[in-house]
Design a protein around this motif. Structure first.
Motif, short mmCIF file in Angstrom:
data_model
loop_
_atom_site.label_atom_id
_atom_site.label_comp_id
_atom_site.label_asym_id
_atom_site.label_seq_id
_atom_site.Cartn_x
_atom_site.Cartn_y
_atom_site.Cartn_z
N GLY A 111 0.82 -1.20 0.00
CA GLY A 111 0.00 0.00 0.00
C GLY A 111 0.86 1.26 0.00
O GLY A 111 1.84 1.34 0.73
N VAL A 112 0.49 2.23 -0.84
CA VAL A 112 1.18 3.51 -0.92
C VAL A 112 0.11 4.60 -0.92
O VAL A 112 -0.73 4.63 -1.82
N GLY A 113 0.15 5.47 0.05
CA GLY A 113 -0.90 6.48 0.17
C GLY A 113 -0.93 7.45 -0.99
O GLY A 113 0.10 7.84 -1.53
N ALA A 114 -2.14 7.83 -1.41
CA ALA A 114 -2.39 8.91 -2.37
C ALA A 114 -1.79 8.66 -3.75
O ALA A 114 -1.31 9.58 -4.40
N VAL A 115 -1.81 7.40 -4.21
CA VAL A 115 -1.31 7.13 -5.55
C VAL A 115 -2.45 6.70 -6.47
O VAL A 115 -3.52 6.31 -6.02
N THR A 116 -2.18 6.77 -7.77
CA THR A 116 -3.17 6.44 -8.78
C THR A 116 -2.73 5.20 -9.55
O THR A 116 -1.62 4.68 -9.37
N ASN A 117 -3.60 4.74 -10.45
CA ASN A 117 -3.27 3.59 -11.28
C ASN A 117 -2.03 3.85 -12.14
O ASN A 117 -1.22 2.95 -12.35
N GLY A 118 -1.90 5.08 -12.63
CA GLY A 118 -0.73 5.41 -13.44
C GLY A 118 0.56 5.24 -12.68
O GLY A 118 1.58 4.82 -13.24
N TYR A 119 0.55 5.53 -11.38
CA TYR A 119 1.75 5.36 -10.56
C TYR A 119 2.13 3.89 -10.48
O TYR A 119 3.29 3.52 -10.71
N PHE A 120 1.17 3.03 -10.15
CA PHE A 120 1.51 1.61 -10.01
C PHE A 120 1.82 0.95 -11.35
O PHE A 120 2.61 0.01 -11.41
N ALA A 121 1.21 1.42 -12.43
CA ALA A 121 1.54 0.87 -13.74
C ALA A 121 3.03 1.04 -14.04
O ALA A 121 3.66 0.20 -14.67
N MET A 122 3.61 2.14 -13.54
CA MET A 122 5.02 2.41 -13.76
C MET A 122 5.90 1.90 -12.62
O MET A 122 7.00 1.38 -12.85
N CYS A 123 5.45 2.01 -11.37
CA CYS A 123 6.33 1.84 -10.20
C CYS A 123 5.96 0.67 -9.30
O CYS A 123 6.48 0.57 -8.18
N MET A 124 5.07 -0.20 -9.74
CA MET A 124 4.61 -1.28 -8.87
C MET A 124 5.75 -2.14 -8.34
O MET A 124 5.76 -2.55 -7.17
N SER A 125 6.74 -2.43 -9.18
CA SER A 125 7.83 -3.31 -8.76
C SER A 125 8.68 -2.69 -7.65
O SER A 125 9.44 -3.40 -7.00
N ASN A 126 8.57 -1.37 -7.44
CA ASN A 126 9.27 -0.74 -6.31
C ASN A 126 8.67 -1.12 -4.97
O ASN A 126 9.29 -0.93 -3.93
N HIS A 127 7.44 -1.65 -4.99
CA HIS A 127 6.71 -1.89 -3.74
C HIS A 127 6.25 -3.34 -3.57
O HIS A 127 6.20 -3.84 -2.44
N LEU A 128 5.90 -4.00 -4.66
CA LEU A 128 5.33 -5.35 -4.58
C LEU A 128 6.36 -6.38 -5.03
O LEU A 128 6.93 -6.26 -6.11
N LYS A 129 6.58 -7.39 -4.20
CA LYS A 129 7.52 -8.46 -4.56
C LYS A 129 6.96 -9.27 -5.74
O LYS A 129 5.75 -9.34 -5.94
N PRO A 130 7.85 -9.95 -6.48
CA PRO A 130 7.41 -10.63 -7.71
C PRO A 130 7.03 -12.09 -7.52
O PRO A 130 6.83 -12.80 -8.51
N ASP A 131 6.93 -12.56 -6.27
CA ASP A 131 6.76 -14.00 -6.05
C ASP A 131 5.48 -14.32 -5.27
O ASP A 131 5.47 -15.12 -4.34
N SER A 151 -6.13 6.35 -18.03
CA SER A 151 -6.18 5.83 -16.66
C SER A 151 -6.76 4.42 -16.63
O SER A 151 -6.37 3.59 -15.81
N HIS A 152 -7.70 4.14 -17.52
CA HIS A 152 -8.26 2.79 -17.62
C HIS A 152 -7.18 1.82 -18.12
O HIS A 152 -7.04 0.70 -17.61
N SER A 153 -6.41 2.26 -19.10
CA SER A 153 -5.32 1.45 -19.62
C SER A 153 -4.26 1.20 -18.54
O SER A 153 -3.67 0.11 -18.49
#
Length: 439
Positions: A111-131, A151-153
């Motif tokens: 969880g990362v406060g105040a972020v949007t889908n565009g943020y996680f589309a680019m930066c998800m691997s900075n926060h969520l492990k791949p396994d 934003s839908h994409s």
């Protein structure tokens, strides 16, 4: 207020109350005190979707195999709204139940406060492990998602990255409600982005649970325990302890349904193995990359190191978050403040240096003090000029992502300069959160 949560009684239906074989019976025997009744639980599971990946997770969990569960979302996933986020947020409540089933389980709250889908589309691997073996996605209330736009994409890109993880995780959409009129002309029931995300959940045939589906008849009646203040805090978005518990109930009920099926009439077979090996279908939206590959994301300490302090004026590196939920970024507060950022825009997968890359500029949009800034490439690279207004007209703050083409260069210098707002010169704050680069 505080509400007594009672044990969920055994369903009266004969088929559901038939004996469940071990080891799946353990998932039903582990105590969990449900806030919701059976009818509400059944309403709240909007769709079980393609159950194969979820069945696989439950199978491994029940047999004591090592499994990992991840939670991806914004401030609700962090636990905001609950009195003790690390204990009473929906994510730790679900993890507590799973850990009581098997202690061979890893937990990753991304969880990362105040972020949007565009943020996680680019930066998800900075926060969520791949396994992961199970990933719960809570991205229903942030952003301004319109059907079939960027934003839908971005949400589709998130789903494709998750589904492509090597352990073939079950991906479950957890949809919280907004309980205020966010969109003019829409009914209150549609104030979140459940309808837009639901299209993608259907396209990828994902399991999908929703608080609004579970509680809406009771909410409309202002029934005890289901009034506005029972479900959300004063911002009418973040769930109370009870609101978090309701989502945990729905997710646990979804898992127990699969345990019951695996332990009775639907055991795991070779057919499930074949289904599990299937490839993900092609993207629904033309703008979504097939692999959902994010590229390079520079936030946090990596964003701090991009700045050229000797050539910048006024901007400071500031944490505007709370304990356990940091929100670092470069903050300027008056017209004329300028931040210079230097970074590479080279993309390894590009066929040629002549191919344009994409820059994903991340900034804070908020309701308080926010101003306007010019964003431009000033040295070593070329990109379209941007003028960004960071003021939001409702009481909410979000990390926004705006994407634009940029030439590839080993050393690109970007200028962010705060402008004076013509009608209100006092609104001059601007916060840069980070930079992403992709093809």
């Amino acid at each position: 207020g505080l509400w007594l949560r009672v044990c969920y009684p055994p369903p009266p239906h004969n088929a559901l109350s038939s004996p469940v074989a071990e080891p799946y019976a353990r998932l039903l025997a582990v105590p969990h005190h449900f806030t919701l009744g059976l009818e509400q639980l059944q309403r709240g599971v909007v769709s079980q979707g393609d159950r194969t990946r979820l069945r696989n997770f439950v199978r491994k969990l029940a047999h004591g195999e090592p499994v990992n569960v991840g939670f991806l979302g914004a401030s609700i996933t962090v636990g905001q709204g609950s009195t003790y986020p690390r204990e009473r947020g929906y994510a730790p409540l679900v993890y507590k139940y799973l850990h009581n089933v098997s202690d061979a389980i890893g937990y990753n709250n991304a969880g990362v406060g105040a972020v949007t889908n565009g943020y996680f589309a680019m930066c998800m691997s900075n926060h969520l492990k791949p396994d992961n073996d199970l990933i719960v996605v809570d991205m229903c209330v942030n952003d301004m998602i319109q059907l079939y736009d960027a934003s839908h994409s971005a949400h589709e890109s998130i789903l494709r990255q998750l589904l492509a993880q090597p352990r073939r995780p079950a991906v479950v959409e957890a949809m919280f409600p907004r309980l205020f009129a966010y969109y003019r002309g829409r009914p209150l029931y549609s104030s979140s982005h459940a309808d837009q995300i639901g299209v993608l959940a259907q396209y990828y045939n994902l399991p999908w649970v929703a608080t609004r589906s579970a509680v809406w008849p009771d909410f409309l009646k202002n029934a005890t325990g289901y009034a506005l203040d029972d479900l959300v805090i004063q911002d009418h978005t973040h769930p109370t302890d009870r609101g978090h518990a309701i989502m945990a109930d729905l997710l646990i009920h979804l898992l127990r349904q699969e345990a019951r099926a695996l332990g009775t009439s639907e055991p795991w077979t070779e057919f499930d193995d074949r289904l599990l090996a299937r490839e993900t279908t092609e993207p629904m939206l033309e703008a979504t990359p097939r692999e959902g590959t994010p590229g390079i994301c520079r936030v946090g300490e990596a964003a701090r190191q991009l700045a050229l302090p000797a050539n910048s004026t006024g901007f400071e590196w500031v944490d505007e978050g709370k304990p356990g939920n940091p929100k670092w970024g470069w903050v300027g507060r008056k017209a004329g403040d300028e931040l210079l950022l230097q970074f590479s825009t080279l993309v390894e997968s590009a066929a040629s240096l002549a191919d344009m890359a994409k820059m994903h500029f991340m900034y804070l949009r908020s309701y308080d003090q926010m101003g306007i800034a010019n964003v431009s490439c000033v040295q070593g690279c070329t990109c379209p000029h941007l003028k960004i207004d960071a003021l939001k007209n409702i009481h909410a703050s979000e990390t926004m992502v705006v994407s634009l083409p940029i030439s590839q260069s080993p050393s690109c210098v970007l200028s962010v300069q705060i402008l004076e707002r013509p009608k209100d010169p006092s609104l001059t704050k601007f916060k840069v959160v980070g930079i992403g680069i992709s093809l």
